[in-house]
Design a protein around this motif. Structure first.
Motif, short mmCIF file in Angstrom:
data_model
loop_
_atom_site.label_atom_id
_atom_site.label_comp_id
_atom_site.label_asym_id
_atom_site.label_seq_id
_atom_site.Cartn_x
_atom_site.Cartn_y
_atom_site.Cartn_z
N ILE A 196 1.02 -1.19 -0.09
CA ILE A 196 0.02 0.02 -0.04
C ILE A 196 0.79 1.03 -0.10
O ILE A 196 1.70 1.25 0.81
CB ILE A 196 -0.82 0.26 1.18
CG1 ILE A 196 -1.98 -1.15 1.37
CG2 ILE A 196 -1.77 1.24 1.20
CD1 ILE A 196 -2.75 -1.26 2.49
N HIS B 103 -1.41 -1.00 -4.10
CA HIS B 103 -2.92 -0.23 -3.65
C HIS B 103 -2.32 1.22 -3.39
O HIS B 103 -1.45 1.38 -2.75
CB HIS B 103 -3.54 -1.18 -2.50
CG HIS B 103 -3.89 -2.40 -2.67
ND1 HIS B 103 -4.80 -2.48 -3.81
CD2 HIS B 103 -3.80 -3.49 -2.16
CE1 HIS B 103 -5.23 -3.85 -3.48
NE2 HIS B 103 -4.49 -4.56 -2.49
N VAL C 29 -3.32 5.00 -1.98
CA VAL C 29 -4.28 5.74 -1.15
C VAL C 29 -3.72 7.32 -1.42
O VAL C 29 -2.32 7.61 -0.81
CB VAL C 29 -4.25 5.28 0.10
CG1 VAL C 29 -5.12 6.18 1.21
CG2 VAL C 29 -4.62 3.92 0.41
N ARG D 37 -5.66 -0.69 -6.89
CA ARG D 37 -6.92 -0.17 -6.56
C ARG D 37 -6.51 1.19 -5.82
O ARG D 37 -5.76 1.28 -5.31
CB ARG D 37 -7.57 -0.89 -5.24
CG ARG D 37 -8.43 -2.03 -5.77
CD ARG D 37 -8.96 -2.97 -4.88
NE ARG D 37 -9.92 -3.80 -5.34
CZ ARG D 37 -11.28 -3.93 -5.05
NH1 ARG D 37 -11.79 -3.18 -4.15
NH2 ARG D 37 -11.87 -4.88 -5.57
N LEU E 37 -10.53 1.61 4.60
CA LEU E 37 -9.39 0.97 3.77
C LEU E 37 -9.15 -0.63 3.73
O LEU E 37 -9.19 -1.12 2.71
CB LEU E 37 -8.29 1.80 4.24
CG LEU E 37 -7.90 3.14 4.08
CD1 LEU E 37 -7.03 3.66 4.71
CD2 LEU E 37 -7.99 3.49 2.61
N LEU F 99 -9.42 -2.35 0.45
CA LEU F 99 -8.12 -3.09 -0.18
C LEU F 99 -7.88 -4.33 0.04
O LEU F 99 -6.76 -5.10 -0.33
CB LEU F 99 -6.91 -2.18 0.46
CG LEU F 99 -7.18 -0.59 0.31
CD1 LEU F 99 -6.08 0.08 0.86
CD2 LEU F 99 -7.09 -0.47 -1.34
#
Length: 279
Positions: A26, A95, A97, A119, A266, A270
């Motif tokens: 992430i 992933h 964010v 994502r 999250l 995720l």
């Protein structure tokens, strides 16, 4: 719970990042006027759930280099920094964010280099086209930006009365002191403001490739700068799954002031599909 502090050469600068945990990656991208520390309430939770969490200081912030010129902060250069960071760490897909400017950078990465993103979660800031087309009320919310773009005047205003204006930004205890510490060294406040000065064209509708991967937009109802419409309307630019989540009674820094809710969202979004983490 930081496993490693990294300093990586990327795109002509030295970029600092932290790496915590093991597993699918992430990548957390902060915005103005933060550093990687704005994710302090997410990193241990995500790492504890089985992810490797990479949180860089974007150019101009924290321990990452701060080039001196306004045009050193155009979003194409920021994107290149991030892709160079992933290449240096041999990370193929993440992933992603983002919050605030980190969200705007994330939207561009998701549309322009979708092979690197599994994502994407956008906190606060919706798709740039959705913001540009959100109407007069949204533009009024962003009326502080012209002042931020005035060299010298913006720096003086934000530093005045022991950073009084900055102290009004967030209700999170101690956050203003953290910002003050990070922005006080010479050149750092100007570097942060250069994101606005170098990217004024974002205020105009532009053409971007459509986002074809799953996206979740999270918006908080006490955000003074960004309204609900710009996040909801981001669905118009996403061909993949688009999920909208509204968090009540949280300010713009929702990852701090509503961290339990954000963390739950999250992990739910995720945790449904694991990306490959290396070449």
């Amino acid at each position: 719970m930081v496993d490693e502090s990294l300093m990586v050469n990327t795109n002509g600068i030295h970029m600092h990042a932290t790496s915590t945990g093991q597993g699918p990656v992430i990548l957390l991208l902060h915005g103005f006027p933060d550093t990687h520390l704005v994710w302090r309430k997410q990193v241990p939770v995500l790492a504890g759930a089985g992810f490797r969490v990479i949180a860089p200081d974007l150019r101009g912030y924290g321990r990452t280099d701060a080039p001196p010129h306004v045009l050193d902060y155009t979003l194409d250069k920021i994107r290149a920094d991030i892709l160079g960071l992933l290449d240096a760490l041999k990370i193929d897909k993440v992933h992603l964010v983002g919050h605030d400017w980190g969200s705007l950078i994330g939207w561009q990465l998701a549309s322009m280099v979708p092979t690197r993103i599994e994502r994407f979660v956008a906190l606060s800031a919706g798709h740039p086209m959705a913001i540009a087309r959100a109407g007069i009320l949204q533009h009024m919310r962003l009326s502080y930006i012209p002042m931020f773009c005035m060299p010298g005047i913006a720096e003086h205003t934000l530093r005045a009365a022991d950073w009084f204006a900055l102290r009004q930004f967030s209700s999170e205890p101690g956050q203003a002191e953290l910002w003050k510490r990070e922005l006080d060294p010479p050149g750092r406040l100007t570097a942060a403001l250069n994101y606005y000065r170098a990217n004024l064209k974002l205020a105009l509708p532009q053409s971007y490739p459509r986002v074809k991967l799953p996206v979740m937009g999270i918006w908080s109802d006490r955000d003074p700068a960004l309204g609900e419409k710009q996040m909801r309307d981001s669905a118009h630019y996403v061909d993949g799954e688009f999920r909208f989540e509204r968090i009540h009674d949280a300010d713009h820094w929702l990852q701090l002031t509503a961290h339990d809710k954000v963390n739950t969202l999250l992990l739910d979004f995720l945790g449904t599909k694991k990306p490959q983490s290396t070449f």
